[in-house]
Design an enzyme around this catalytic site. Structure first.
Site, PDB file in Angstrom:
ATOM      1  N   ASP A 199      14.505 -20.301   8.491  1.00 17.62           N
ATOM      2  CA  ASP A 199      14.124 -19.884   9.844  1.00 17.62           C
ATOM      3  C   ASP A 199      15.368 -19.842  10.723  1.00 17.62           C
ATOM      4  O   ASP A 199      16.057 -20.863  10.857  1.00 17.62           O
ATOM      5  CB  ASP A 199      13.107 -20.875  10.420  1.00 17.62           C
ATOM      6  CG  ASP A 199      12.459 -20.379  11.707  1.00 17.62           C
ATOM      7  OD1 ASP A 199      13.114 -19.628  12.459  1.00 17.62           O
ATOM      8  OD2 ASP A 199      11.299 -20.761  11.962  1.00 17.62           O
ATOM      9  N   HIS A 252       8.435 -12.900  15.771  1.00 16.25           N
ATOM     10  CA  HIS A 252       9.426 -13.698  15.042  1.00 16.25           C
ATOM     11  C   HIS A 252       9.578 -13.143  13.624  1.00 16.25           C
ATOM     12  O   HIS A 252       8.722 -12.427  13.113  1.00 16.25           O
ATOM     13  CB  HIS A 252       9.002 -15.161  14.991  1.00 16.25           C
ATOM     14  CG  HIS A 252      10.083 -16.109  14.559  1.00 16.25           C
ATOM     15  ND1 HIS A 252      11.378 -16.021  15.010  1.00 16.25           N
ATOM     16  CD2 HIS A 252      10.064 -17.168  13.702  1.00 16.25           C
ATOM     17  CE1 HIS A 252      12.108 -16.988  14.476  1.00 16.25           C
ATOM     18  NE2 HIS A 252      11.327 -17.695  13.683  1.00 16.25           N
ATOM     19  N   CYS A 303      16.539 -13.170  16.047  1.00 18.33           N
ATOM     20  CA  CYS A 303      16.065 -13.586  14.721  1.00 18.33           C
ATOM     21  C   CYS A 303      16.180 -12.469  13.686  1.00 18.33           C
ATOM     22  O   CYS A 303      16.562 -12.716  12.537  1.00 18.33           O
ATOM     23  CB  CYS A 303      14.637 -14.104  14.800  1.00 18.33           C
ATOM     24  SG  CYS A 303      13.437 -12.949  15.478  1.00 18.33           S
TER      25      CYS A 303
END
Length: 391
Positions: free
Chosen positions: A325, A304, A172
């Site tokens: 995202d 995250h 991520c």
């Protein structure tokens, strides 16, 4: 009996009276032997108890050390520091699983492998997880929306990148950097900084770029955490690595630390207020939709990270962040390109104050270009880098 004129001898240990000194001596000897046996037994019992306690302590220590080793290995696996390979190895392994399950034909496996190897050789992203045009679609939607949005501020030219077979579960931070970079590459203010980075780099290339920043002297403490090596690993990165990479490219940025909730129910209204100031500064006015020149914002929390691409202000003054995202697949993001009039697809992006309830958040915000002297000063300062805390 004293009347018999016999000599009486009294035991000094139990007061028994004897008429014969030898009998008394034997009696006392029995006392001494019994006492000696008793003392020896106590000593042996104590030694046994101490030995058993030592054995128990050693067993517990051994089990604790084993648990610590297992936890350490678990953390290494979780954060990609277990030498189990990196992007390429995971990509190939996951494609092999797809073939085994019948979800991918062998010819497709070989084609995708060849494409991947070519992209890695050139250090560029293959673009297969990219969705472009979402910001433009949002602009059109907000221009026609007339229910409850008073103002909306948006970054321009942000492409969405989601995790692929090669970085699923750990990529991520790299994907958010790609999103941020996609906007900077379309902003002429950063042309000079990015003249050597004209295309979106692949994840292994980004890892090498961070290692280059470490070699320049940025964030030695963070570098040591990764043993000065990211390339070929599945290591997670965070705000400090993004800061080091951007600064090494002479891009001015700052880390802001929202280190504790500032609202009821563990919420972070100060974070939302800060994002509003970031976008609205130099972009105030009566226009409802403002496509600003502000780069998107890297948003990090435990486990995250995401990319802030804009913020809504409702007519009742409620604020709502718009987030890209990396965990959201392209199929979902492409629904935003065909935005229907009721805006239902926007739930993928919208996050209200009650939606962000992690204990701590960090943002990396870009704001201009550094001179060589400023870059050198920031490199030195990063050796004792502390983020700015919002009280």
């Amino acid at each position: 009996d004293a009347g018999n004129d016999e000599q009486l001898y009294e035991c000094p240990m139990c007061s028994l009276t004897c008429t014969n000194i030898q009998i008394l001596q034997e009696h006392v000897d029995l006392h001494l032997e019994e006492h000696s046996f008793s003392e020896g037994g106590n000593i042996r019992d104590l030694e046994l108890a101490q030995w058993l306690q030592t054995e128990e302590d050693n067993r517990q220590r051994s089990e604790e050390e084993k648990r610590e080793r297992e936890e350490f290995k678990k953390l290494q696996r979780q954060y990609g520091l277990d030498n189990s390979g990196g992007y390429k190895q995971q990509f190939l392994k996951n494609m092999e699983k797809e073939v085994d399950r019948g979800k991918m034909q062998p010819f497709e496996y070989h084609k995708r492998k060849a494409d991947m190897m070519e992209c890695l050789a050139f250090g560029i992203d293959d673009g297969k997880t990219k969705t472009s045009g979402v910001i433009e679609a949002l602009c059109k939607y907000y221009e026609n929306e007339n229910k409850d949005v008073r103002h909306v501020w948006l970054s321009t030219g942000v492409d969405h990148f989601h995790s692929s077979l090669g970085d699923r579960g750990w990529g991520c931070g790299y994907r958010n950097f790609q999103m941020l970079l996609s906007s900077l590459l379309q902003n002429s203010s950063y042309n000079d900084c990015l003249r050597d980075t004209t295309l979106i780099p692949s994840i292994p290339k980004i890892q090498s770029m961070i290692e280059d920043a470490w070699r320049e002297g940025f964030d030695p403490h963070g570098a040591s955490h990764f043993n000065n090596r990211l390339h070929g690993s599945k290591a997670w990165i965070g705000a400090c690595e993004i800061y080091s990479l951007l600064t090494s490219l002479r891009i001015k940025c700052q880390i802001i630390d929202f280190h504790k909730p500032t609202g009821p129910m563990d919420t972070h209204p100060r974070l939302f207020e800060w994002v509003l100031r970031y976008y609205s500064t130099d972009n105030e006015g009566g226009t409802k939709v403002m496509c600003t020149s502000k780069p998107p914002i890297y948003l990090q929390h435990q486990g995250h990270s995401r990319t802030i691409v804009g913020i809504e202000e409702k007519k009742n003054k409620t604020l709502c962040l718009l987030l890209f995202d990396p965990g959201c697949p392209s199929q979902e993001m492409q629904k935003l390109l065909k935005q229907n009039s009721d805006g239902t697809s926007l739930r993928l992006l919208r996050k209200f104050v009650g939606s962000l309830k992690e204990k701590q958040y960090q943002v990396v915000a870009v704001g201009g270009v550094l001179s060589l002297e400023e870059k050198a000063a920031r490199c030195h300062a990063s050796q004792v880098l502390t983020s700015e805390k919002i009280p």
